[in-house]
Enzyme design. Structure first.
Site, mmCIF file in Angstrom:
data_model
loop_
_atom_site.group_PDB
_atom_site.id
_atom_site.type_symbol
_atom_site.label_atom_id
_atom_site.label_comp_id
_atom_site.label_asym_id
_atom_site.label_seq_id
_atom_site.Cartn_x
_atom_site.Cartn_y
_atom_site.Cartn_z
ATOM 1 N N HIS A 240 0.843 -1.202 0.000
ATOM 2 C CA HIS A 240 0.000 0.000 0.000
ATOM 3 C C HIS A 240 0.877 1.251 0.000
ATOM 4 O O HIS A 240 1.050 1.925 1.029
ATOM 5 C CB HIS A 240 -0.949 0.000 1.198
ATOM 6 N N ASN A 241 1.408 1.566 -1.163
ATOM 7 C CA ASN A 241 2.283 2.714 -1.335
ATOM 8 C C ASN A 241 1.862 3.488 -2.576
ATOM 9 O O ASN A 241 0.805 3.210 -3.167
ATOM 10 C CB ASN A 241 3.741 2.260 -1.426
ATOM 11 N N SER A 242 2.678 4.442 -3.014
ATOM 12 C CA SER A 242 2.286 5.280 -4.148
ATOM 13 C C SER A 242 2.260 4.503 -5.465
ATOM 14 O O SER A 242 1.551 4.895 -6.395
ATOM 15 C CB SER A 242 3.233 6.481 -4.271
ATOM 16 N N SER A 243 3.016 3.419 -5.565
ATOM 17 C CA SER A 243 2.954 2.596 -6.776
ATOM 18 C C SER A 243 1.589 1.929 -6.907
ATOM 19 O O SER A 243 1.028 1.843 -8.003
ATOM 20 C CB SER A 243 4.060 1.530 -6.758
ATOM 21 N N ASP A 281 -5.795 5.418 -0.724
ATOM 22 C CA ASP A 281 -5.056 4.735 0.348
ATOM 23 C C ASP A 281 -3.978 5.620 0.959
ATOM 24 O O ASP A 281 -3.017 5.112 1.549
ATOM 25 C CB ASP A 281 -4.395 3.458 -0.197
#
Length: 562
Positions: A240-243, A281
């Site tokens: 759950h990151n910017s990617s 997210d």
């Protein structure tokens, strides 16, 4: 004396010996001439032509970086004032030439809605010509309006794309395949130095023309995107990151642009859809809602155990917007902002997996029952939810990598739960989790049914847009039983790109499950699978050739995103 010269798809009117090729100093002097910029001569028949020449020279100089922002701003304002004040001295009725000039503009020269507006506003369509009120501006010809409008639009786009931020060539190359279903966001993340969301978000907002439509200030949007991206990296989550946010945003773009959904939406809804995907997210803690509730976290207490993370994400997204340097929505009207906020909040809250089955059931009923009414926002909610869980419907190389990242994050949560003395959540125990079985259950019972309903819904929307809705309602025709209805027109798209990927990925996991069941090793499933992946670079293609069509399992597993 006037002569005609073909230029692209438009017929350009030019006057002999009026505007000759000028040297660079003379061009700069002409573009910065304050005597013309201060007060355009509305009655001057050459005012529109002079503005066009200024913009053409400005475009050529902008490409070479030879013009200052002040000159750019002054000349665009000049062109706009000419458009607003240019009148016809001689009162006459519109001639048939207006329709001819409009027909010379190719379909792709201007957006469809602009073309429709021009046709309805500046040409006669078998109706009586209505006199405009005295003093209301009129344009000499439709060609002038189109020509000037296109130039201003080009100038706006060039300013927003070239004056905002430096885009490395590697990022430009990575964004070229943005319209594909299985888009490799990892390549974009590497090319952008870990900032895929910033570059992708700006590219899409610019591509949909939202800078101009909502007077978005590029610098504020850039600051907002950077702040949001920084929030995604706060907890350094594997998944759950910017990617992940960029991947979901790109998938939303694919469905809007390649599957006709954008034609069903207003500009404000398109902006809301992109914004919801970007922030859905933000500042994710790397743990699930159940973890927050079971550990009585501060976040769970604030939101009373209800959609804890989803409320947290959307609250942070709008809290960032309250900062002056980040408020790229500052030029929206109060009504526009209220509607956009409502749409974004609903979409982000709908990504809560606890409402999954209720949401799917509701949309199934709408698809089956042609008489049922549905809120458009519910369609947007389903689309974002499906995009959020769509990685199993992408190419195997992407899906398998996303699965590794997700399990890494789950196992970190399981370790925390053991340290806190809490029950370990499903799929979070690195010693007992069966990876292939979990993915088989996730695909069969969550992803595939969701994408199927989404596909049927998008086809229904496309059919409505084509005027082929069952019962003829879209055509305004009330068909009676036994009436012969017109043949269904072809839809703008006829395939669901995820179906082949889902089937192939499901068989890959089944083969891995068979391999695990046949081995005598008691090695934890995750470690064994990782070793297989490291030693089998070409395994995907071999599996594709050897796939067994028969299902080898009926086991149900909880969703990895629950």
């Amino acid at each position: 004396m006037v002569r005609r010269a073909e230029h692209g798809s438009l017929t350009i009117l030019r006057r002999n010996n009026t505007y000759r090729k000028r040297s660079k100093p003379r061009l700069v002097s002409m573009l910065s001439d304050s005597t013309e910029l201060l007060q355009p001569r509305a009655q001057d028949p050459e005012a529109c032509g002079r503005a066009a020449v200024r913009l053409r020279h400005l475009l050529s100089m902008l490409d070479k970086g030879e013009v200052s922002p002040e000159i750019i701003q002054n000349n665009i304002e000049y062109a706009l004032r000419v458009l607003e004040t240019f009148n016809i001295n001689e009162k006459r009725c519109p001639s048939e030439d207006e329709e001819d000039e409009l027909s010379e503009v190719q379909q792709d020269a201007v957006p469809p809605e602009v073309r429709e507006w021009l046709a309805s506003t500046f040409t006669r369509q078998n109706t009586l010509h209505k006199k405009r009120a005295d003093g209301q501006p009129k344009f000499r010809t439709v060609a002038n309006v189109i020509r000037m409008g296109i130039m201003v639009e080009k100038m706006t786009r060039r300013m927003s794309s070239s004056g905002l931020m430096e885009v490395p060539p590697a990022v430009t190359a990575a964004l070229q395949s943005i319209d594909s279903w299985s888009y490799d966001v990892f390549r974009l993340a590497e090319a952008s130095g870990g900032a895929p969301l910033r570059h992708l978000g700006y590219e899409l907002i610019n591509r949909y023309g939202l800078f101009h439509k909502f007077k978005i200030q590029p610098a504020k949007l850039d600051t907002y995107l950077q702040t949001v991206e920084h929030g995604y990296g706060r907890y350094k989550n594997p998944y759950h990151n910017s990617s992940h946010a960029a991947d979901v945003t790109q998938t939303v773009h694919y469905i809007m642009s390649q599957m006709a959904l954008v034609r069903f939406l207003t500009d404000l809804e398109v902006l809301a859809m992109l914004l919801a995907a970007i922030v859905h997210d933000v500042e994710h803690t790397g743990t699930t809602n159940n973890f927050h509730v079971n550990s009585s976290s501060e976040t769970a207490l604030i939101y009373n155990d209800k959609s804890v993370l989803e409320n947290f994400h959307v609250s942070n997204a709008f809290r960032i917007l309250r900062e002056e340097e980040c408020n790229f929505l500052c030029n929206l009207s109060r009504e526009e902002y209220t509607e956009l906020r409502s749409l974004v909040v609903d979409m982000v809250l709908a990504t809560d997996m606890s409402s999954h089955f209720q949401q799917i059931k509701c949309m199934k009923n709408y698809v089956i029952n042609s008489e049922s009414a549905v809120d458009k926002s519910k369609i947007l909610n389903l689309v974002l939810h499906c995009c959020d869980i769509s990685h199993p419907s992408k190419d195997w190389e992407l899906h398998s990598h996303w699965t590794k990242l997700l399990l890494d994050e789950f196992f970190l949560q399981g370790d925390k739960e053991k340290q806190l003395g809490l029950p370990v959540s499903p799929l979070c125990d690195r010693a007992t989790t069966l990876v292939p079985q979990s993915q088989i259950g996730f695909i069969e019972f969550i992803v595939e049914p969701s994408m199927s309903v989404c596909g049927e819904l998008l086809e229904k929307v496309a059919a409505y847009l084509h005027g082929a809705e069952t019962g003829g309602a879209a055509n305004g025709i009330d068909y009676k039983p036994g009436d012969v209805r017109p043949a269904r027109p072809p839809l703008p798209w006829s395939c669901r790109p995820w179906e082949e990927c889902l089937a192939y990925n499901l068989e890959c996991w089944r083969r891995k499950e068979q391999a695990e069941q046949s081995t005598e090793s008691r090695q934890p499933s995750k470690e064994r699978w990782s070793e297989e992946e490291e030693g089998g670079a070409g395994e995907g293609e071999q599996e594709k050739e050897d796939v067994d069509a028969e299902s080898s399992t009926d086991q149900q597993s909880p969703s990895p995103d629950t």
